[in-house]
Design an enzyme around this catalytic site. Structure first.
Site, short mmCIF file in Angstrom:
data_model
loop_
_atom_site.label_atom_id
_atom_site.label_comp_id
_atom_site.label_asym_id
_atom_site.label_seq_id
_atom_site.Cartn_x
_atom_site.Cartn_y
_atom_site.Cartn_z
N ARG A 87 0.82 -1.21 0.00
CA ARG A 87 0.00 0.00 0.00
C ARG A 87 0.86 1.26 0.00
O ARG A 87 0.47 2.28 -0.57
CB ARG A 87 -1.00 -0.02 1.15
CG ARG A 87 -2.08 -1.08 0.85
CD ARG A 87 -3.18 -1.15 1.84
NE ARG A 87 -4.04 0.01 1.85
CZ ARG A 87 -5.09 0.19 1.03
NH1 ARG A 87 -5.36 -0.69 0.10
NH2 ARG A 87 -5.85 1.26 1.15
N ARG A 104 0.65 5.29 -7.99
CA ARG A 104 -0.48 6.15 -8.37
C ARG A 104 -0.03 7.57 -8.69
O ARG A 104 -0.60 8.21 -9.57
CB ARG A 104 -1.54 6.11 -7.28
CG ARG A 104 -2.33 4.79 -7.33
CD ARG A 104 -3.13 4.56 -6.10
NE ARG A 104 -4.07 3.46 -6.22
CZ ARG A 104 -4.67 2.89 -5.17
NH1 ARG A 104 -4.38 3.29 -3.96
NH2 ARG A 104 -5.53 1.90 -5.35
N HIS A 117 -4.77 -1.88 -7.78
CA HIS A 117 -5.53 -2.21 -6.57
C HIS A 117 -4.62 -3.04 -5.67
O HIS A 117 -3.85 -3.86 -6.17
CB HIS A 117 -6.78 -3.04 -6.91
CG HIS A 117 -7.39 -3.70 -5.71
ND1 HIS A 117 -8.24 -3.03 -4.87
CD2 HIS A 117 -7.22 -4.94 -5.17
CE1 HIS A 117 -8.59 -3.85 -3.87
NE2 HIS A 117 -7.97 -5.01 -4.04
P1 CMP Z 1 -9.39 0.19 -5.27
O1 CMP Z 1 -8.22 0.07 -4.37
O2 CMP Z 1 -9.43 -0.73 -6.44
O3 CMP Z 1 -10.75 0.00 -4.44
C1 CMP Z 1 -11.97 0.55 -4.86
C2 CMP Z 1 -11.83 1.49 -6.00
O4 CMP Z 1 -12.91 2.36 -6.25
C3 CMP Z 1 -10.66 2.40 -5.75
O5 CMP Z 1 -9.46 1.69 -5.83
C4 CMP Z 1 -10.88 3.48 -6.81
O6 CMP Z 1 -10.24 3.20 -8.02
C5 CMP Z 1 -12.38 3.41 -7.07
N1 CMP Z 1 -13.05 4.67 -6.78
C6 CMP Z 1 -13.73 5.39 -7.68
N2 CMP Z 1 -14.22 6.49 -7.11
C7 CMP Z 1 -13.86 6.48 -5.81
C8 CMP Z 1 -14.07 7.34 -4.69
N3 CMP Z 1 -14.77 8.48 -4.82
N4 CMP Z 1 -13.54 7.00 -3.52
C9 CMP Z 1 -12.85 5.86 -3.37
N5 CMP Z 1 -12.60 4.98 -4.40
C10 CMP Z 1 -13.11 5.30 -5.60
#
Ligand code: CMP
Length: 140
Positions: A87, A104, A117
């Site tokens: 992370r 990121r 992810h």
């Molecule tokens: P991930 O770690 O794959 O887990 C959930 C995903 O939702 C996150 O990464 C983001 O890519 C996506 N996402 C889209 N919009 C939001 C938001 N407003 N807040 C948090 N995650 C979001």
């Protein structure tokens, strides 16, 4: 420190830009070992199931559509403190808040198309790994 495994997914925005190798180098340079990896085209029902925990969030449908918009690379990373270490290599969900040098910060296009992810806890890592991988596919 404990040796852990965590699930990582290189998302469609990154596979489309041919960033798999650059992202994998970040993991390997930080001491994580890729012990399982496959490139998949997710179906809608698989993506919905994987992100079920977010099904009541406003972004759920868009997230599912994005995750099936191109290939993903699912992978299992192993190393000391792998969940937390991964992370920190990934950086914050929102690339505007991610630290310099993180995946990121360098590669994400938006909070949705955020390139990667990673499991957020050891408990979720176990669930997410078994969602995509059989034991025989993990070779340390
Ligand atoms: P991930 O770690 O794959 O887990 C959930 C995903 O939702 C996150 O990464 C983001 O890519 C996506 N996402 C889209 N919009 C939001 C938001 N407003 N807040 C948090 N995650 C979001």
């Amino acid at each position: 420190m404990p040796i852990e495994k965590t699930l990582s997914i290189i998302k469609p925005d990154a596979t489309k830009r041919n960033l798999t190798g650059l992202i994998n180098a970040k993991f390997e340079n930080a001491g994580l070992k890729i012990i399982g990896q496959k490139r998949l085209q997710l179906t809608k029902s698989i993506a919905e199931k994987f992100y079920e925990i977010h099904k009541d969030r406003s972004f759920y449908n868009d997230l599912v559509d994005f995750m099936i918009s191109g290939p993903v690379v699912v992978q299992v990373l192993e190393g000391e403190n792998a969940v937390k270490l991964n992370r920190s290599i990934m950086g914050a969900t929102n690339p505007d808040e991610a630290e310099q040098g993180t995946i990121r910060k360098e590669f994400a296009e938006s909070i949705e198309a955020n390139s990667i992810h990673g499991s957020d806890s050891l408990e979720n890592a176990k669930k997410e790994i078994s969602f995509f991988f059989a034991d025989i596919e993990l070779v340390a």
